[in-house]
Motif scaffolding. Sequence first.
Motif, mmCIF file in Angstrom:
data_model
loop_
_atom_site.group_PDB
_atom_site.id
_atom_site.type_symbol
_atom_site.label_atom_id
_atom_site.label_comp_id
_atom_site.label_asym_id
_atom_site.label_seq_id
_atom_site.Cartn_x
_atom_site.Cartn_y
_atom_site.Cartn_z
ATOM 1 N N LYS A 126 -0.216 -6.973 -2.109
ATOM 2 C CA LYS A 126 0.442 -7.189 -0.822
ATOM 3 C C LYS A 126 0.446 -5.934 0.028
ATOM 4 O O LYS A 126 0.349 -5.993 1.253
ATOM 5 C CB LYS A 126 1.884 -7.662 -1.052
ATOM 6 N N ALA A 127 0.549 -4.777 -0.615
ATOM 7 C CA ALA A 127 0.592 -3.514 0.122
ATOM 8 C C ALA A 127 -0.181 -2.457 -0.644
ATOM 9 O O ALA A 127 -0.287 -2.498 -1.874
ATOM 10 C CB ALA A 127 2.038 -3.060 0.339
ATOM 11 N N LEU A 128 -0.734 -1.506 0.103
ATOM 12 C CA LEU A 128 -1.395 -0.346 -0.468
ATOM 13 C C LEU A 128 -0.612 0.899 -0.092
ATOM 14 O O LEU A 128 -0.177 1.041 1.049
ATOM 15 C CB LEU A 128 -2.841 -0.229 0.052
ATOM 16 N N THR A 176 -2.894 3.357 -3.970
ATOM 17 C CA THR A 176 -2.609 2.457 -5.077
ATOM 18 C C THR A 176 -2.077 1.128 -4.558
ATOM 19 O O THR A 176 -1.474 1.063 -3.486
ATOM 20 C CB THR A 176 -1.563 3.063 -6.029
ATOM 21 N N GLU A 177 -2.325 0.062 -5.345
ATOM 22 C CA GLU A 177 -1.687 -1.207 -5.000
ATOM 23 C C GLU A 177 -0.240 -1.161 -5.487
ATOM 24 O O GLU A 177 0.098 -0.396 -6.392
ATOM 25 C CB GLU A 177 -2.462 -2.394 -5.579
ATOM 26 N N ASN A 178 0.619 -1.958 -4.870
ATOM 27 C CA ASN A 178 2.057 -1.724 -5.010
ATOM 28 C C ASN A 178 2.722 -2.441 -6.177
ATOM 29 O O ASN A 178 3.921 -2.274 -6.374
ATOM 30 C CB ASN A 178 2.777 -2.151 -3.716
ATOM 31 N N GLU A 179 2.002 -3.212 -6.981
ATOM 32 C CA GLU A 179 2.652 -3.915 -8.085
ATOM 33 C C GLU A 179 2.476 -3.183 -9.409
ATOM 34 O O GLU A 179 3.457 -2.870 -10.085
ATOM 35 C CB GLU A 179 2.104 -5.342 -8.210
ATOM 36 N N TYR A 218 -0.066 -4.820 4.106
ATOM 37 C CA TYR A 218 0.539 -3.597 4.645
ATOM 38 C C TYR A 218 -0.137 -2.356 4.063
ATOM 39 O O TYR A 218 -0.580 -2.361 2.908
ATOM 40 C CB TYR A 218 2.040 -3.532 4.318
ATOM 41 N N LEU A 219 -0.187 -1.318 4.885
ATOM 42 C CA LEU A 219 -0.561 0.018 4.434
ATOM 43 C C LEU A 219 0.704 0.869 4.519
ATOM 44 O O LEU A 219 1.322 0.975 5.583
ATOM 45 C CB LEU A 219 -1.665 0.607 5.314
ATOM 46 N N VAL A 220 1.087 1.465 3.399
ATOM 47 C CA VAL A 220 2.350 2.194 3.296
ATOM 48 C C VAL A 220 2.049 3.671 3.048
ATOM 49 O O VAL A 220 1.194 4.007 2.224
ATOM 50 C CB VAL A 220 3.219 1.637 2.148
ATOM 51 N N ALA A 221 2.753 4.538 3.770
ATOM 52 C CA ALA A 221 2.561 5.980 3.586
ATOM 53 C C ALA A 221 3.823 6.713 4.022
ATOM 54 O O ALA A 221 4.717 6.128 4.651
ATOM 55 C CB ALA A 221 1.347 6.476 4.366
ATOM 56 N N ASP A 222 3.870 7.997 3.721
ATOM 57 C CA ASP A 222 5.005 8.803 4.135
ATOM 58 C C ASP A 222 4.808 9.301 5.562
ATOM 59 O O ASP A 222 3.915 8.834 6.279
ATOM 60 C CB ASP A 222 5.233 9.958 3.159
ATOM 61 N N LEU A 240 -1.371 -3.885 9.642
ATOM 62 C CA LEU A 240 0.069 -3.672 9.621
ATOM 63 C C LEU A 240 0.393 -2.472 8.744
ATOM 64 O O LEU A 240 -0.219 -2.269 7.695
ATOM 65 C CB LEU A 240 0.783 -4.909 9.086
ATOM 66 N N PHE A 241 1.346 -1.666 9.175
ATOM 67 C CA PHE A 241 1.706 -0.473 8.423
ATOM 68 C C PHE A 241 3.213 -0.362 8.282
ATOM 69 O O PHE A 241 3.988 -0.932 9.049
ATOM 70 C CB PHE A 241 1.152 0.795 9.098
ATOM 71 N N ILE A 242 3.622 0.383 7.272
ATOM 72 C CA ILE A 242 5.021 0.780 7.067
ATOM 73 C C ILE A 242 4.997 2.268 6.769
ATOM 74 O O ILE A 242 4.322 2.706 5.836
ATOM 75 C CB ILE A 242 5.680 0.005 5.922
#
Length: 544
Positions: A126-128, A176-179, A218-222, A240-242
């Motif tokens: 779902k998110a990277l 990385t994948e988020n699961e 989603y692409l997730v980063a700091d 989409l990003f977070i």
Amino acid sequence: MLPFQCQLESLNHLGLVAGMCQELKIAEYIDARITNDADARNVTIGQAVVAMIINGLGFTGQTLYLFPEFFEDKPINRLIGEGIQAGHLNDKVLGRALDSLYDAGVSDLYLNLAVKVVNHLKLPCKALNLDGTSLHVDGDYNSNADPDDLNCIHICRGYSRDHRPDLNQVVLQLMTENEAGIPVFMAPASGNVNDNTCFQEIIKNHLSCFKAALNNRYLVADAAMYVAETLQSLDEQKQLFISRVPLNIKEAKALVGKVSTMSLESVKGYEQYYSAEVTSCYGEVQQRWFLFLNEKRRLSEQKTLTRTMQKKSLKEARNLEKLGKKAFLCRDDALKAFALWQKQSVLCLSETEPEIICKPCYSGKGRPSSESKPDHFEYYVQGTCFVPCETRENAQASLGCFILGTNDLDQDSLNAAELLSIYKSQQQVEGGFRFLKSPDFLVSSLYLEKAERIEALLMVMTLCLMVYAAIQHRIRHELKKQSRFFPDQKKKPYQNPTARWVFFCFQGINVLTVNNQEQHVVGLRERQLTIIQILGVSYISLYS
């Protein structure tokens, strides 16, 4: 009658590592894409890579030339392949394998394998999560290299996350994948680059591959990703990003400053978390900002705030005291020095206007007579300082607060609780970095002769993390699926063991060979059989 000839070889948890390498078909994948040279008669490139993975997850940190000693007492036929001996896994064979990985392009080679692994494990992806870290190395690299050469990373000094600025370093970017925390992308980078630049390059050059292959939402980063140009690139590619919003942005700083006057709602499923939603158009990208307040962290940060402010304010006051003892040749220089102190002081303010004291100076010895004229004058600046109450109030206002931004404008598909949950999966990639930096994991193998081999070794290290995460995911998934349990450190049954704990519990398993023919696996216990049985037939054959 001839006596029995017995040989004991250590298997332990390495059967799990070898079994996962076989399940993911790592050797077959690499051999299908890299042509083995004529000298690789005993060990293929793929088998050499598997040997390095087994060594890396053996938690011994052996250098390349000590590989034969590591495999001397291991059942290589079971772990890697028939006909391979410990002497075949020498530094020349492994060095040639690293050179071949580099020539094939480590990032693209790894990405294609990672996509197959994610699909094989049926992960939803779902998110990277994207992040970077630095690894320090010893030795002189790129001494004769062109600094503008883009084909190879440059191992040099830069910002060190290991707090070793005295050593050269290399940067590793991971996604990385988020699961399960499977690394789906790795990219080595020069030691002096920053995350902002690397993130922009990855998003610009590789994002389309992720979207097509993994269909992640989603692409997730700091905060390193939260740069106007990067956000615009993501929005143009409809990704989409977070991301965490840096609090040094003027708009973010103003929002945090108003937290005491805002109406915050509790976050469902997260005790002591409160949030408020606002809209933003930072970087000309329409977004939703979620201001979060962690009450538990706020209370813990308050305990250290007084001590921190007191230490910093005392330092600023001492600097003012030192300034008062410094002589200046004119009044203007003294006032400029005081103004510089005030500019550099974060907490302290001047209580009154500074006082300039003028002292005459005589060149002769002894006390001057009343009729003597001074040769010149020295000027000293005196002042008192204090810390305003509102400075502390402002500092307290931001305690426990952070902002997450997203360009997902659909309030029905993403609320505060879901946003926080997805962002917290960033711990997966950070945990991967902690794993790679473990002192007993391949740490000594970074003493290599060429920067190209360092780059290839980073791919092997990431493969180790992939195999480790895959084993952990499979064990947890199968325990829950089959309603079985594994004892924890307190011998209580549970279904979420770490792979490291499972590896520790597999100590004492050996392969006994009688008369060079008969083989028996000895030392198996009930908890070990539980893991072997739930993983399937191929693992059972390795331990039978």
